[in-house]
Enzyme design. Sequence first.
Site, mmCIF file in Angstrom:
data_model
loop_
_atom_site.group_PDB
_atom_site.id
_atom_site.type_symbol
_atom_site.label_atom_id
_atom_site.label_comp_id
_atom_site.label_asym_id
_atom_site.label_seq_id
_atom_site.Cartn_x
_atom_site.Cartn_y
_atom_site.Cartn_z
ATOM 1 N N ILE A 47 0.860 -1.192 0.000
ATOM 2 C CA ILE A 47 0.000 0.000 0.000
ATOM 3 C C ILE A 47 0.892 1.236 0.000
ATOM 4 O O ILE A 47 2.052 1.172 0.412
ATOM 5 C CB ILE A 47 -1.011 0.026 1.181
ATOM 6 C CG1 ILE A 47 -0.347 -0.271 2.522
ATOM 7 C CG2 ILE A 47 -2.160 -0.921 0.954
ATOM 8 C CD1 ILE A 47 -1.325 -0.311 3.695
ATOM 9 N N ASP A 48 0.353 2.351 -0.495
ATOM 10 C CA ASP A 48 1.127 3.593 -0.628
ATOM 11 C C ASP A 48 1.737 4.019 0.705
ATOM 12 O O ASP A 48 1.194 3.741 1.770
ATOM 13 C CB ASP A 48 0.236 4.736 -1.138
ATOM 14 C CG ASP A 48 -0.172 4.557 -2.588
ATOM 15 O OD1 ASP A 48 0.380 3.668 -3.258
ATOM 16 O OD2 ASP A 48 -1.062 5.311 -3.044
ATOM 17 N N ARG A 49 2.832 4.754 0.614
ATOM 18 C CA ARG A 49 3.555 5.207 1.805
ATOM 19 C C ARG A 49 2.658 6.005 2.752
ATOM 20 O O ARG A 49 2.690 5.823 3.961
ATOM 21 C CB ARG A 49 4.753 6.066 1.363
ATOM 22 C CG ARG A 49 5.684 6.442 2.500
ATOM 23 C CD ARG A 49 6.996 6.953 1.951
ATOM 24 N NE ARG A 49 6.870 8.266 1.375
ATOM 25 C CZ ARG A 49 7.033 9.406 2.064
ATOM 26 N NH1 ARG A 49 7.320 9.373 3.355
ATOM 27 N NH2 ARG A 49 6.913 10.562 1.478
ATOM 28 N N GLU A 50 1.847 6.918 2.179
ATOM 29 C CA GLU A 50 1.001 7.758 3.042
ATOM 30 C C GLU A 50 -0.205 7.019 3.593
ATOM 31 O O GLU A 50 -0.788 7.432 4.583
ATOM 32 C CB GLU A 50 0.499 8.980 2.255
ATOM 33 C CG GLU A 50 1.477 10.122 2.233
ATOM 34 C CD GLU A 50 0.858 11.398 1.657
ATOM 35 O OE1 GLU A 50 -0.289 11.723 1.992
ATOM 36 O OE2 GLU A 50 1.545 12.060 0.868
ATOM 37 N N THR A 51 -0.607 5.927 2.932
ATOM 38 C CA THR A 51 -1.806 5.194 3.344
ATOM 39 C C THR A 51 -1.497 4.290 4.529
ATOM 40 O O THR A 51 -0.460 3.626 4.557
ATOM 41 C CB THR A 51 -2.339 4.349 2.166
ATOM 42 O OG1 THR A 51 -2.521 5.199 1.041
ATOM 43 C CG2 THR A 51 -3.658 3.691 2.503
#
Length: 229
Positions: A47-51
């Site tokens: 999953i994305d870094r910010e998520t």
Amino acid sequence: IQETDNWVAINKPPYVPSLPERGKFTAISVQEWAKNQWPDAILCHRIDRETSGVLLIAKNPGAYRHFSMQFEHRETAKRYHAVVEGMHNWDGMLVNLPILPLKDGKVIIDRNKGKDAETWFQTLKVYKGFTLVECMPITGRMHQIRIHLTCLKAPIVADEMYGGPDVYVSDLKRNYHLKKDSEELPIMRRVALHAFSLSFKLMDGSPMTVEAPYPKDFGVLIKTLEKYS
């Protein structure tokens, strides 16, 4: 969240990359952390870094093969929660728009060159000016949920890349016509997207669902929207 001999499910904090990032000295990646705990560990997806949210890690090659086949054949069910701009009442809204990644790290909808991408959306709660939405991606394209919500004129809160607005307490209060204090920080300072649950089949074929509680910043955003709605 849960651990067995073959796998572990974690609640990934925001700002932590799933895989090591070249040339970026951010937090240690989940992959590096997992290898330190279990030498044969492999991430089953990312999953994305910010998520924030659920991430499944296989502890051995056999478990990885078992789970990666399920991801590949779309036999897993991922549910994300997002706070989006606007008041929307969706009951199984399907977006089927092909996605093309660009060189600058963004994605666009491209009906000719894009790859097939499908997402279901369900309204969970409507607030004043914002909506909490459950997002169920059928495919797993980069930034799929983010671009599909933008196409629905409902960009995710604090998603600068795709036009999502910041949310300030002063805007939510009744006196929102007053001038904003220039020192005021937005309630959420990253894309308001959380991988809430993951359903998959265990090694013996029985069904399993793991859920990840909201991290602090996402929880504060929800509580603040509740308070002023």
